[in-house]
Design a protein around this motif. Sequence first.
Motif, PDB file in Angstrom:
ATOM      1  N   UNK B 290       4.338  21.247   0.044  1.00  0.00           N
ATOM      2  CA  UNK B 290       4.903  20.191   0.884  1.00  0.00           C
ATOM      3  C   UNK B 290       4.472  18.788   0.451  1.00  0.00           C
ATOM      4  N   UNK B 291       3.245  18.654   0.022  1.00  0.00           N
ATOM      5  CA  UNK B 291       2.795  17.352  -0.484  1.00  0.00           C
ATOM      6  C   UNK B 291       1.694  17.585  -1.522  1.00  0.00           C
ATOM      7  N   UNK B 292       1.308  16.510  -2.193  1.00  0.00           N
ATOM      8  CA  UNK B 292       0.373  16.640  -3.308  1.00  0.00           C
ATOM      9  C   UNK B 292      -0.959  17.229  -2.897  1.00  0.00           C
ATOM     10  N   UNK B 293      -1.424  16.814  -1.707  1.00  0.00           N
ATOM     11  CA  UNK B 293      -2.732  17.278  -1.251  1.00  0.00           C
ATOM     12  C   UNK B 293      -2.726  18.795  -1.042  1.00  0.00           C
ATOM     13  N   UNK B 294      -1.661  19.290  -0.372  1.00  0.00           N
ATOM     14  CA  UNK B 294      -1.548  20.729  -0.121  1.00  0.00           C
ATOM     15  C   UNK B 294      -1.397  21.485  -1.433  1.00  0.00           C
ATOM     16  N   UNK B 295      -0.583  20.927  -2.337  1.00  0.00           N
ATOM     17  CA  UNK B 295      -0.377  21.586  -3.623  1.00  0.00           C
ATOM     18  C   UNK B 295      -1.689  21.689  -4.396  1.00  0.00           C
ATOM     19  N   UNK B 296      -2.444  20.585  -4.427  1.00  0.00           N
ATOM     20  CA  UNK B 296      -3.687  20.573  -5.207  1.00  0.00           C
ATOM     21  C   UNK B 296      -4.661  21.620  -4.676  1.00  0.00           C
ATOM     22  N   UNK B 297      -4.814  21.635  -3.328  1.00  0.00           N
ATOM     23  CA  UNK B 297      -5.745  22.605  -2.744  1.00  0.00           C
ATOM     24  C   UNK B 297      -5.271  24.033  -3.023  1.00  0.00           C
ATOM     25  N   UNK B 298      -3.972  24.258  -2.845  1.00  0.00           N
ATOM     26  CA  UNK B 298      -3.428  25.607  -2.989  1.00  0.00           C
ATOM     27  C   UNK B 298      -3.530  26.104  -4.425  1.00  0.00           C
ATOM     28  N   UNK B 299      -3.342  25.193  -5.393  1.00  0.00           N
ATOM     29  CA  UNK B 299      -3.478  25.605  -6.793  1.00  0.00           C
ATOM     30  C   UNK B 299      -4.912  26.034  -7.081  1.00  0.00           C
TER      31      UNK B 299
END
Lengths: 295, 409
Positions: B290-299
């Motif tokens: 959904x956003x960069x922060x969520x993507x970074x954590x999820x990766x």
Amino acid sequence: MSTIFGIPPQALFGQLLLGLINGSFYAMLSLGLAVIFGLLNVINFAHGALYMLGAFVAWLLLTQLGLGYWWALALSPLIVGAFGVVLEKLFLSRLYKLDHLYGLLLTFGLALIVEGAFRHFYGVSGQPYPIPRELTGGQNLGFMFLPNYRGWVVVASLVVCLGTWFAIERTRLGAYLRAATENPVLVQAFGINVPVMITLTYGFGVALAGLAGVLAAPIYQVSPLMGSNLIIVVFAVVVIGGMGSILGAVLTGYSLGLLEGLTKVFYPEASNIVVFVIMAVVLMIKPAGLFGRER
Amino acid sequence: MIARLLTGAALAALAVGTTAVGTAHAQQGKVSGDVIKIGVLNDRSGLYADLGGEGSVVAVRMAVEEMGGKVLGKSIEVIAADHQNKPDIGSNISREWIDRDGVDVIVDVPNSGVALAVQEVTREKKKVFLAEGPATSRLTGDACSPTGVHWAYDTRALAVGTGRAMVQEGGKSWFFLTADYAFGHQLEADTAAEVKKAGGTIKGSVRAPLNTADFSSFLLQAQSSGADVIGLANAGGDTITSIKQASEFGLMQGGKQKLAGLLIFLSDVHALGLQVSQDLVLTTGFYWDMDNEKRAWSEKYKAKTGKMPTMVQAGSYSAVRHYLKAIEAAGTDDGPAVVAKMKEMPVNDMFAKNGKILANGRMVHDMYLARVKKPSESKGPWDYYEIIRTIPGDEAFASIAESGCKLTQ
């Protein structure tokens, strides 16, 4: 609309047919258990794990080697059967002289190990296995929509059950098998290799579980838990039918499937215990099971 | 099952750095046992293991790492156990953990039945309970506790999200296929209330035992009810099986009936595949893309587990992070004091923006209405949801007055 016990007859027919389909799995699994118990006196608790293994082998064949459903139907039981032969040679054959309980504990332990290993690698949500293209779609029977695949499961299981019953009760090989369990020493004296026969019997019973696993793969998720979900019910079926009675296992499998189907209509909350209630009642009235004989 | 009982008792312990107290700090004396002990209690082997399970433990450890492994100069330890979806086992482990092992906080606990039992234990012992996996809104309703916080989602939010959306799309009459225990009953009740409020009707329901292998019979009953929408008030493995079999029996064919998965996790969609699950509408508290922060954590999470996180796993990270920050701010690990502090502080991390914890323990944050993509729309594994609408937190979750919580704050 007229009703039977408050249920429209159409819905009732549908439920009975579904019960028959589930009964097919009960029958095929309990058949393998009955063969193994009847001829080897082993209570094979690993049966559920081997059923799961059958489904997983089918899934692996498809995803790793690109071999489809029909290949799996032939290969998976062979692979699972071979695995069973190894188990019998390595472990079970050492336990025949001991009490039944040891075989039960050993196979229970094996089941936990196999299931645990698959759970570790594949998780619990399971893997999807597609229905083979030839059997997708379904027939509108008027009272319900019958997926072609489920129809095929009923036919396949009937053929397998009848074939097995015929082979054991009506052929010369079956006669040897039955004789070997009654008096192995005497049969060996006639020049028949009893240990090999016993090993192959276990392999066959286990292959039946593998076959049921392949048949189940497109209906359920191919999941490490699929065996343990089913095995307890299947044991109840064997107990109700009479330990070791092949015809008993098959007939009880189908009829309990039907009965469970009816329970799901009239009192769904009880559908997962109705089999055990019947088991308790049967044990009180006829401890050897409906088709069993006292030993 | 004797053996499962034994494995259930097995605990995975994180390496404990024994800390010599160097920098004297006025507040250090306030940490019980000189260690913050986090117990992750969930289903590690059954039908809910993929939506929480080891993934939740990994997520909690990520929160601990982010804090540098220490709070108030004391080390943080993470342990885990399997409650096997049995309330008696769950409450036994909780008691053992708190009484014998000095556990300060219990995290996750999917399965509402077990969670309600753990809520009672933690209330009695005044220890913190961060509920992630369980769905029942009773945890912040009649069963609310001064030390219980409910984080990622609840039955009420699911009902508001999916229930309301389906009625608005024309699904006026409903039939429920319900998991026969605390969670299913509550989800059915909450959704039914929402459907009626939106002008829909309830045609009936059927209750299936937990962990059912074959749903065809129940699905057939749902089909013959003639309802517009078949609401699946179940979760995990049960949802997967019922959706798969619904497609097998052609329930959605002809577009007469629609399937509403009231609680669907990313792990369920992954297991089903998009071919079967496409176009399902669902409500979620978190989606990785959904956003960069969520993507970074999820990766980062995916690098450790090989999977993208569910809302339960992401929520476990968020809740534990907030909890540890609250300990820091409160200067103690005393249960009621920490939770009081948690309620004062806004929640701002990759999971939630300006989240707030109500007096009844409900963490209010935005929820999302999502549609499962068609295979042709998906760019690859884990690219599964299209977010249709953001449901503001105040709309999704009940207010304290609505919740029926009797806590006098």
